[in-house]
Scaffold this motif. Structure first.
Motif, short mmCIF file in Angstrom:
data_model
loop_
_atom_site.label_atom_id
_atom_site.label_comp_id
_atom_site.label_asym_id
_atom_site.label_seq_id
_atom_site.Cartn_x
_atom_site.Cartn_y
_atom_site.Cartn_z
N GLU A 373 0.83 -1.22 0.00
CA GLU A 373 0.00 0.00 0.00
C GLU A 373 0.86 1.26 0.00
N LYS A 374 2.17 1.06 -0.04
CA LYS A 374 3.16 2.15 -0.04
C LYS A 374 3.13 2.98 1.25
N LEU A 375 2.65 2.36 2.32
CA LEU A 375 2.66 3.06 3.61
C LEU A 375 4.03 2.92 4.27
N GLN A 376 4.70 1.80 3.97
CA GLN A 376 6.03 1.57 4.56
C GLN A 376 6.99 1.06 3.49
N SER A 377 8.26 1.38 3.69
CA SER A 377 9.27 0.94 2.72
C SER A 377 9.68 -0.50 3.03
N GLN A 378 10.41 -1.11 2.09
CA GLN A 378 10.86 -2.50 2.31
C GLN A 378 11.74 -2.59 3.55
N SER A 379 12.63 -1.63 3.71
CA SER A 379 13.52 -1.64 4.88
C SER A 379 12.71 -1.54 6.16
N GLU A 380 11.71 -0.68 6.14
CA GLU A 380 10.91 -0.51 7.36
C GLU A 380 10.21 -1.81 7.74
N PHE A 540 3.54 -15.55 3.40
CA PHE A 540 4.85 -16.08 3.76
C PHE A 540 5.75 -16.17 2.53
N ASN A 541 5.18 -16.63 1.42
CA ASN A 541 5.99 -16.77 0.21
C ASN A 541 6.43 -15.41 -0.33
N HIS A 542 5.59 -14.45 -0.18
CA HIS A 542 5.96 -13.09 -0.59
C HIS A 542 7.15 -12.60 0.26
N LEU A 543 7.06 -12.87 1.56
CA LEU A 543 8.16 -12.46 2.45
C LEU A 543 9.46 -13.15 2.05
N LEU A 544 9.37 -14.46 1.79
CA LEU A 544 10.58 -15.20 1.41
C LEU A 544 11.22 -14.58 0.16
N ASN A 545 10.39 -14.20 -0.77
CA ASN A 545 10.87 -13.56 -2.00
C ASN A 545 11.68 -12.32 -1.70
N ILE A 546 11.15 -11.50 -0.83
CA ILE A 546 11.84 -10.25 -0.50
C ILE A 546 13.16 -10.57 0.21
N LEU A 547 13.09 -11.50 1.17
CA LEU A 547 14.28 -11.80 1.97
C LEU A 547 15.39 -12.37 1.11
N GLN A 548 15.01 -13.21 0.15
CA GLN A 548 16.02 -13.84 -0.69
C GLN A 548 16.82 -12.82 -1.47
N LYS A 549 16.14 -11.74 -1.84
CA LYS A 549 16.83 -10.73 -2.65
C LYS A 549 17.68 -9.82 -1.79
N LYS A 550 17.38 -9.74 -0.52
CA LYS A 550 18.02 -8.69 0.28
C LYS A 550 19.16 -9.12 1.20
N ARG A 551 19.33 -10.43 1.42
CA ARG A 551 20.26 -10.80 2.49
C ARG A 551 21.72 -10.53 2.12
N THR A 884 17.43 -12.34 9.35
CA THR A 884 18.50 -11.71 10.12
C THR A 884 19.48 -11.02 9.18
N LEU A 885 19.82 -11.70 8.10
CA LEU A 885 20.80 -11.15 7.17
C LEU A 885 20.22 -9.97 6.37
N SER A 886 18.91 -10.04 6.09
CA SER A 886 18.28 -8.92 5.38
C SER A 886 18.28 -7.68 6.25
N LYS A 887 18.04 -7.88 7.55
CA LYS A 887 18.02 -6.74 8.46
C LYS A 887 19.38 -6.05 8.47
N MET A 888 20.43 -6.84 8.24
CA MET A 888 21.78 -6.27 8.28
C MET A 888 22.07 -5.42 7.05
N MET A 889 21.24 -5.58 6.03
CA MET A 889 21.47 -4.78 4.80
C MET A 889 20.91 -3.37 4.93
N GLN A 890 20.05 -3.18 5.94
CA GLN A 890 19.32 -1.90 6.01
C GLN A 890 20.28 -0.74 6.23
#
Ligand code: PEP
Ligand code: MG
Length: 890
Positions: A373-380, A540-551, A884-890
């Motif tokens: 909904e564009k209320l929050q960014s991916q990092s947030e 859950f699968n949407h989340l996995l998609n995001i995490l895979q790209k960001k770690r 955990t690893l995605s959080k470290m990219m922020q």
């Protein structure tokens, strides 16, 4: 003069949401809402500075009185009412509000300002004497409890005034034949007020103050004092909230939800806090004050649930406005809000807004929706999701409502995640028998060994009385994502009677129990569980998609079965970091062959026996490599001490002796000879492959032939061979030579030129860390086996730490279990040395971590900073490691 009082009135507030420290969460949000033109009962906030001053000097700071009086005058003018006045009286609510929400931990007093004079005025003004006396009896009870009793007894020794008054209320209700409080007549309410006043006089020898200002200051002081109430202090200790912060006090014009059928009170969430669904959600109670909702005396009605009791249906216009407000608040705060509201004669008032508490599943859904909904960014959103939230999605859980009034019968270490229910058995053999009968099993053992694996596999959960977080049971169970509790010291097992006693409760074979492996809790009986459906879980699968790209680095998995490998792949694993091959030998037929290998009288016989395992191993590796296809699969050569493959029970020894045509005594003496006092430091790891090179040869051959078969079928297998427990360079060179030679032979046999198999080692011994430069000259990769490295660095047996760890933790000798969270000062330092030295001789060397720490967020955060290329963990930990690893990219 320092400013202590901040007004919010008529769409203008002196504070804002950013002044959380000074005004507390509630005060800051009341100010913010006022500025947003949301209907907030006007009022003022006394800052947290006053609380800290009061705590230090036991009096209020100079100037406060004047500022409060001025704020009251402003309110009187705006409301055209008078505080303590004889017509059109103004009443106040007095509420606490700390920087961080401390729900229900501090005090509130409502209806402040009701005296004899103002009660009569209120009756005149509202023409509703019942309402006026109902408000008065509420004030007297709250005041007696909070101001007169609690705040005047330093150590919070309650004399029970609230109970006394509640008893009176109950008696009068009975006398007047009333079921609910709201059924009380004016006459009954007057009687209650009189009786309340008499009781206060008798008990405390003081009168309930018949003066509005006295009441107000009494309430303000009581709320400040409640910051240091027992409950509040305990809560702060648990939540790590500093005791120095202090609370603010919010004084607001009273609005009444108990003014009759056109009035109400309620609590709402901008989204559903259990499912995360983006649908306005809440409950309301007609003709009630907020405390009635919290106290649960009457069952609230839904705000929006397609029923006639809905607020939407009962008060459509108010609902429409409330809906608009919640929308506005969520958009403004960009966060799901939890609101409290009151409706007074069809007029809506918002009493509070704050970030809504939600469960893990809802957290993830709301975060992802808000991202879309564009209320929050991916990092947030990644910052908002925590490992516990993912855990909740992955596992079955006990239905919370069923355990509301249920006490667990025991507790142990939460070793394997999720909840499970089943009928108890005390041996792995029995587990298999019962499983084959279609039963759900929970295996109870003192501890488990690799021999129990089959029985463990068929069990729904495992419970042991011994062992720590990396004991055999814990490790295997976690690998399978199976519920497991270990080290339950209260559990006394009597194998002869096939029963166990836990805290005086007897559990017999066949009894149902339920385990919560995430919390380490054991319950009696079969409790209903809720299962997750991951593949269908779009969120859950949407989340996995995001995490895979960001770690920041890759996550592999520890898996030895294709099914587990597939699960890990589905959750984003980049390969297998550790395939423990020993699990592949415990199948009934294979263990027989393995025993022949161990007991073979000479090399020739041994070779013959071991080659019988080749086709089995080849199939194992074929399936695993096929599942992972082009992704790397690190296969570790056999690691455990040989005696683990031999029987321990008399009956099995007898059977084996018969099979091998040797005497029982002879077999027993061989087993005795193989028995080691210290098997963890004994004949295991690469030492096995060195003494029995046929094992290394057979396993290498199986890997190569499986890979070749797959190559022929168009797959792109990427096997890597890992040599375990190397401590000297000679060991590595010895094994590498056998592996290389075998690969070359196979290449010639199969007329294949390119069979690129990487050869590396585990680093599990301190000495291996120091000679990592030498190892790296010969190895393609190294992988830290942090379980053994922790064991050998501390000299703590990973299977026996449970017996002294609690003492170490209680006495603060250790901060935590080093098998759970990597010891950065010792083991971590060794890892750093090893990486530096390895890279000094081989810049291209791949570095992984495959001990249990590879799935622990705290350890991962450390490991990611020291230069490893990947961590490897059990399948169900993959998304947690990725997070955990995605959080470290922020
Ligand atoms: C280790 O020691 O960290 C490791 C992964 O090997 P295992 O647990 O099988 O000994
Ligand atoms: Mg190891």
């Amino acid at each position: 003069m320092k400013k202590y009082v901040y007004s919010f009135i008529n769409g203008k507030a002196e504070g804002s949401a950013t002044m959380n420290k000074l005004l507390g969460g509630k005060g800051a949000n009341l100010a913010e809402m006022t500025n947003l033109s949301i209907p907030v009962p006007p009022g003022f906030t006394i800052s947290t500075d006053v609380c800290t001053y009061y705590m230090k000097h036991n009096k209020f700071p100079k100037g406060l009185k004047k500022q409060v009086e001025e704020a009251i005058q402003k309110l009187e003018k705006y409301m055209n009412k008078q505080f303590g006045g004889s017509n059109n009286p103004l009443l106040f609510s007095v509420r606490s509000g700390a920087r961080q929400s401390m729900p229900g931990m501090m005090e509130t007093v409502l209806n402040i300002g009701l005296t004899n004079k103002t009660t009569s005025a209120l009756i005149q003004q509202t023409n509703n004497p019942k309402f006026a006396y109902d408000s008065l009896r509420r004030l007297i009870m709250m005041y007696a409890d909070v101001v007169i009793e609690k705040s005047n007894y330093k150590k919070n020794k309650p004399t029970g005034i609230r109970l006394d008054l509640e008893k009176i209320l109950g008696q009068v209700k009975q006398q007047y034949n009333c079921k609910n409080d709201s059924d009380l007549t004016q006459e009954a309410l007057i009687e209650i007020c009189d009786l309340f006043n008499q009781t206060i006089k008798q008990k405390f020898n003081i009168e309930f103050p018949n003066n509005a200002l006295t009441q107000l200051w009494g309430a303000i002081e009581a709320v400040f004092k409640s910051w240091n109430g027992k409950r509040a202090i305990e809560y702060r200790n648990i939540e790590n909230i500093p005791h120095t912060w202090g609370t603010a006090v919010n004084i607001q014009c009273m609005v009444f939800g108990n003014m009759g059928k056109n009035s109400a009170t309620g609590v709402a969430f901008t989204r559903n806090p259990s499912t995360g669904e983006n649908k306005f959600f809440g409950e309301w109670l007609p003709n009630a004050q907020g405390e009635d909702v919290v106290a649960g005396i009457r069952t609230p009605q839904p705000i929006l649930n397609n029923s006639k009791k809905d607020l939407k249906y009962q008060m459509p216009l108010v609902y429409k406005e409330l809906y608009k407000v919640q929308n506005k608040l969520e958009k403004h705060y960009k966060e799901m809000q939890d609101l409290e509201f009151t409706i007074e004669n069809q007029k809506l008032w918002i009493l509070q807004t704050r970030k809504g508490k939600r469960n893990g599943i809802a957290t993830i859904k709301i975060a992802l929706d808000m991202y879309q909904e564009k209320l929050q960014s991916q990092s947030e959103i990644i910052n908002k999701i925590e490992p516990e939230h993912i855990n909740e999605i992955l596992l079955p859980t006990i239905n919370e409502t069923t355990i509301k009034n249920l006490q667990p019968i025991g507790m142990g270490l939460p070793a394997g995640p999720g909840c499970a229910t089943g009928q108890v058995v005390f041996s792995p053999e029995e587990a298999e028998i019962q499983y084959n009968k279609g039963k759900k099993i929970i295996l109870i053992r003192e501890e488990t060994s690799p021999e129990d694996v089959q029985g463990m596999f068929v069990s729904n959960a495992i419970l042991t009385s011994r062992g720590g977080m990396t004991s055999h049971a814990a490790l295997v169970a976690r690998g399978w994502g199976k519920c497991c509790i270990v080290g339950c010291n209260e559990l006394i097992i009597d194998n002869n009677k096939n029963q166990a006693i836990i805290n005086k409760q007897i559990i017999k074979t066949g009894d149902w129990i339920t385990l919560d492996g995430s919390k380490g809790l054991i319950y009696k009986d079969q409790l209903p569980l809720i299962k997750p459906a991951l593949k269908k879980n779009k969120v859950f699968n949407h989340l996995l998609n995001i995490l895979q790209k960001k770690r920041v680095l890759l996550v592999r998995t520890n898996a030895d079965q294709p099914k587990d490998a597939q699960t890990a792949l589905d959750m984003g694993a980049a390969g297998i970091g550790l395939c423990r091959t020993e699990h592949m030998f415990f199948d009934k037929n294979r263990i027989k062959i393995m025993r022949q290998v161990i007991l073979a009288p000479n090399t020739k016989k041994r070779r013959e026996s071991i080659m019988q395992l080749l086709p089995h191993q080849k199939t194992d590796f074929y399936k695993l490599l096929k599942t992972m296809d082009s992704k790397p699969v690190t296969i570790r050569l056999l690691d455990p001490p040989l005696h683990e493959f031999l029987p321990t029970q008399k009956k099995q020894i007898k059977e084996l002796a018969l099979e091998l045509s040797i005497s029982i005594q002879k077999l027993e003496s061989i087993i005795d000879n193989l028995h080691e006092l210290n098997p963890m430091l004994g004949h295991r790891g690469c030492r096995l492959g060195i003494t029995f090179p046929e094992i290394t040869e057979m396993q290498t051959r199986a890997i190569c032939e499986a890979a070749i078969k797959l190559l022929h079928k168009g797959f792109k297998p990427q096997p890597e061979i890992m040599i375990p427990l190397v401590g000297s360079i000679g060991e590595f060179i010895n094994q590498k030579k056998i592996i290389k030679k075998t690969i070359n032979n196979i290449k010639t046999e199969h007329k294949i030129r390119h069979l690129n198999i990487k050869i590396g080692t585990m680093i599990e011994l301190p000495r291996a860390c120091f000679i990592a430069d030498q190892i790296a000259q010969h190895a393609d990769f190294i992988s830290f086996g942090t379980n053994d490295l922790t064991q050998t660095t501390f000299g703590f047996s990973r299977d026996d730490i449970g017996s002294f760890l609690p003492n170490y933790l209680n006495q603060n000798i250790l901060d935590n279990d080093p098998f759970q969270h990597l010891d950065e000062a010792g083991v971590g330092e060794l890892i750093k040395i090893a990486i530096k030295r390895a890279q000094s001789t081989n810049q291209k060397i791949k570095i992984g971590v495959c001990g249990e720490h590879g799935g622990d967020p705290k350890s991962i955060r450390f490991l990611a900073t020291v230069g490893v290329d990947y961590v490897s963990c059990s399948p169900y930990r993959v998304p947690i490691a990725s997070l955990t690893l995605s959080k470290m990219m922020q």
